[in-house]
Scaffold this active site. Structure first.
Site, PDB file in Angstrom:
ATOM      1  N   ASP A 120      31.104  15.935 -56.187  1.00  0.00           N
ATOM      2  CA  ASP A 120      31.809  15.763 -54.923  1.00  0.00           C
ATOM      3  C   ASP A 120      30.881  15.241 -53.825  1.00  0.00           C
ATOM      4  O   ASP A 120      29.747  15.705 -53.692  1.00  0.00           O
ATOM      5  CB  ASP A 120      32.334  17.153 -54.522  1.00  0.00           C
ATOM      6  CG  ASP A 120      33.116  17.150 -53.231  1.00  0.00           C
ATOM      7  OD1 ASP A 120      34.242  16.658 -53.232  1.00  0.00           O
ATOM      8  OD2 ASP A 120      32.591  17.663 -52.220  1.00  0.00           O
ATOM      9  N   GLU A 157      31.594  10.838 -56.718  1.00  0.00           N
ATOM     10  CA  GLU A 157      32.433  10.408 -55.603  1.00  0.00           C
ATOM     11  C   GLU A 157      31.543   9.982 -54.442  1.00  0.00           C
ATOM     12  O   GLU A 157      30.858  10.808 -53.840  1.00  0.00           O
ATOM     13  CB  GLU A 157      33.328  11.551 -55.121  1.00  0.00           C
ATOM     14  CG  GLU A 157      34.261  11.090 -54.011  1.00  0.00           C
ATOM     15  CD  GLU A 157      34.594  12.164 -52.966  1.00  0.00           C
ATOM     16  OE1 GLU A 157      35.652  12.049 -52.341  1.00  0.00           O
ATOM     17  OE2 GLU A 157      33.780  13.096 -52.767  1.00  0.00           O
TER      18      GLU A 157
HETATM   19  C1  GLC Z   1      35.311  15.372 -51.138  1.00  0.00           C
HETATM   20  C2  GLC Z   1      36.609  15.962 -51.631  1.00  0.00           C
HETATM   21  C3  GLC Z   1      37.423  16.381 -50.450  1.00  0.00           C
HETATM   22  C4  GLC Z   1      36.667  17.449 -49.701  1.00  0.00           C
HETATM   23  C5  GLC Z   1      35.277  16.974 -49.328  1.00  0.00           C
HETATM   24  C6  GLC Z   1      34.407  18.103 -48.945  1.00  0.00           C
HETATM   25  O1  GLC Z   1      35.490  14.214 -50.432  1.00  0.00           O
HETATM   26  O2  GLC Z   1      37.257  15.032 -52.443  1.00  0.00           O
HETATM   27  O3  GLC Z   1      38.688  16.853 -50.813  1.00  0.00           O
HETATM   28  O4  GLC Z   1      37.371  17.796 -48.547  1.00  0.00           O
HETATM   29  O5  GLC Z   1      34.613  16.342 -50.400  1.00  0.00           O
HETATM   30  O6  GLC Z   1      34.079  18.879 -50.049  1.00  0.00           O
END
Ligand code: GLC
Length: 583
Positions: free
Chosen positions: A229, A298
């Protein structure tokens, strides 16, 4: 859907794990052509009637994933959490939140997934913990070794009352200062997301070791990889300088996009930590002689920075091109440019991936329009490599309507009644629509954590299974195609044909190609496919967008293919159609 003959054909060609003598060789390549599926656990299936989805709910629906042709599921966070960011604020990285179940329930899920040959991928959230995590509480009290587990800084310019200003102008992605004062410690801590999500300090070796232990804990419990993440938020420039304005006239002061995040994002040190996690996963796979453990990352960043995740250990640095760079009105040339740009930038011998949606983005059918939902399934599933589908998109679910007063997402609640719709992620998180019973079959409770979209009575999985041509059938047909050698090994050609039609062709020598024809125009066209692609005079419609009204199985004359407005069809040889359908 696949006939015995096709299964044999696939079996011979697939890079499956095999036995040589007495040695078992693990399956290194399993992930390279897999259809991945994201499960947002709160919204997938509620097994205990409390209106929130849970692990036993997921386990009970794993057969759906097999039926859909999915090979791996990535589950968004299921760990103990105060739910300030619905699970992305974790108070214990190595347990399960009681709302979702227990570690035993998790083990049962993994065991059932293994029986079904499904790979389980967990969300790993390294950038921050919850402020209720023990480490944070101890860090507040300056208890070693936790003192520097988080990013603590002194405030500046105390006023007459002794109140400090934050160390710099950095902003939270959820608006407002990224710094929160902690009275007990007498310092500010950094939180790039909500204030209940303090940023962890990756310059601290003990913290890095703790996070490695977290990965090992879940590997030992049988997971096949991690989705990492917000990876590009992990490091900050240690000079903590103010960030410059983005000079974007459309963004108000205090909103995240009003600054250019040159010091709080995309720092080079990130790649070294990623590489250390890659090494850890590889060592584990080697020592336990298990299949390759995958890393999905991500990072919303520019292409150059995203590509570096490949070379530092990510198998799947998410390709958000179809989320951020194309939309309903995009032309065939724009789609081609997004596809080419990824493939041309990707380092040699790496595997492409195509993401259509996730829990942070409006649903694909809402972004592109219901009539183009199938188009996006077809495009993502015919392109080489990995596809990533967000739960519900395979049936063309639409965003729910959540008013300001009903909003629960911090990204919405931290704004105001005027701006929340632009930021809210609640609409794409409404419960999965299984059938037309109470709460769409998601829960036995008529009250659910987010309201079920009212369209569930007609838009649901059961209804789509019951008819012969539906979004679900399109998705299923495309995942079946991916099991064929022509998908696994075939070359790719992406061309813009006349009249705004995109042609995506997969071919292997000696076989008739498979061609997806995407009419990007809002008007119908007639095209001569034979002019530019080596197709047969007559090809069969393997699958087609529901809105086309063209029934799969129909033969078309390739010198004159009629494509209704905004529709997509996939053409195969009549023979391949028969093989796949067991005719
Ligand atoms: C990422 C997740 C999102 C979350 C953020 C903080 O972008 O996909 O849903 O709010 O990280 O963890």
């Amino acid at each position: 859907m696949l006939s015995q003959l096709a299964i044999l054909f696939i079996g011979l060609a697939s890079a499956l794990g095999c036995r040589t003598g007495t040695e078992i060789v693990s399956n290194q390549d399993w992930w390279k052509t897999t259809a991945f599926y994201q499960i947002y656990p709160r919204s997938f299936k509620d097994s205990d009637g409390n209106g929130v989805g849970d692990l036993n709910g997921i386990t009970s629906k794993l057969d759906h994933l097999v039926d859909a042709g999915v090979g791996a599921l990535w589950i968004s966070p299921i760990y103990p959490s105060p739910m300030a960011d619905f699970g992305y604020d974790i108070s214990n990285f190595v347990d399960i939140d009681p709302l979702f179940g227990t570690l035993d329930d998790f083990d049962a899920l993994v065991a059932r997934a293994k029986q079904l040959n499904l790979k389980v991928i967990l969300d790993f959230v390294p950038n921050h913990s919850s402020d209720e995590h023990e480490w944070f509480k101890k860090s507040v009290r300056r208890e070693d070794p936790y003192t520097d587990y988080y990013i603590w800084r002194d405030g500046k310019n105390p006023d007459d009352t002794g109140k400090y200003e934050p160390p710099n102008n950095w902003l939270s992605t959820f608006q407002g200062s990224a710094w929160e004062w902690n009275e007990e410690r007498g310092q500010f801590y950094l939180h790039q997301f909500v204030k209940g999500q303090p940023d962890l300090n990756y310059r601290n070796a003990n913290l890095r070791k703790e996070m490695e232990n977290v990965l090992s804990f879940w590997l030992k419990r049988g997971v096949e990889g991690f989705r990492i993440d917000a990876i590009n938020h992990m490091f900050e420039d240690d000079r903590f300088l103010d960030e410059p304005s983005s000079n974007n006239p459309n963004v108000s002061a205090g909103y995240y996009d009003s600054l250019n995040h040159i010091y709080s994002k995309d720092q080079p040190e990130t790649y070294n930590v990623l590489q250390s996690w890659r090494d850890l996963l590889d060592k584990y796979a080697q020592e336990s002689n298990t299949d390759t453990k995958v890393i999905m990352t991500e990072g919303y960043a520019n292409t150059d920075l995203v590509m570096q995740y490949y070379t530092h250990g990510s198998n799947i640095p998410f390709n958000f091109g179809f989320i951020t760079n194309t939309r309903s009105g995009s032309t065939a040339a724009e789609f081609k440019s997004v596809i080419d740009s990824w493939l041309d930038s990707m380092p040699e011998n790496y595997v492409a991936n195509w993401v259509t949606g996730n829990h942070d983005q409006r649903r694909v059918a809402s972004r592109y329009g219901s009539n183009r939902a199938d188009q996006m399934s077809i495009v993502c599933l015919i392109l080489p490599g990995i596809s990533v589908t967000y739960n519900g998109d395979e049936i063309g679910m639409l965003d729910g309507e959540i008013s300001w007063v009903d909003s629960v997402d911090p990204a919405a609640c931290n704004t105001d009644a005027e701006h929340f719709e632009q930021y809210s992620r609640d609409p794409e998180r409404t419960p999965y629509q299984w059938d037309s019973t109470t709460s769409a079959g998601f829960s036995t409770s008529s009250t659910t954590w987010l309201p079920v979209n009212r369209n569930y009575v007609i838009l649901n999985l059961a209804a789509q299974k019951a008819v012969s041509h539906s979004h679900y059938h399109v998705y299923q047909a495309m995942t079946a195609l991916r099991k064929l050698p022509i998908f696994k090994r075939g070359s790719l050609s992406v061309e813009v044909l006349a009249d705004n039609v995109l042609a995506i062709t997969r071919s292997v020598t000696g076989a008739t190609p498979i061609v997806a024809l995407v009419n990007c125009a809002e008007s119908s066209v007639s095209i001569n496919v034979k002019n530019s692609i080596a197709v047969l005079d007559q090809m069969t419609v393997y699958t087609s967008s529901v809105s086309s009204g063209i029934t799969p199985g129909r033969n078309v004359t390739t010198s004159s293919v009629q494509l209704p407005a905004a529709t997509t069809i996939v053409l195969t040889s009549p023979r391949l159609y028969q093989i796949v359908h067991g005719a």
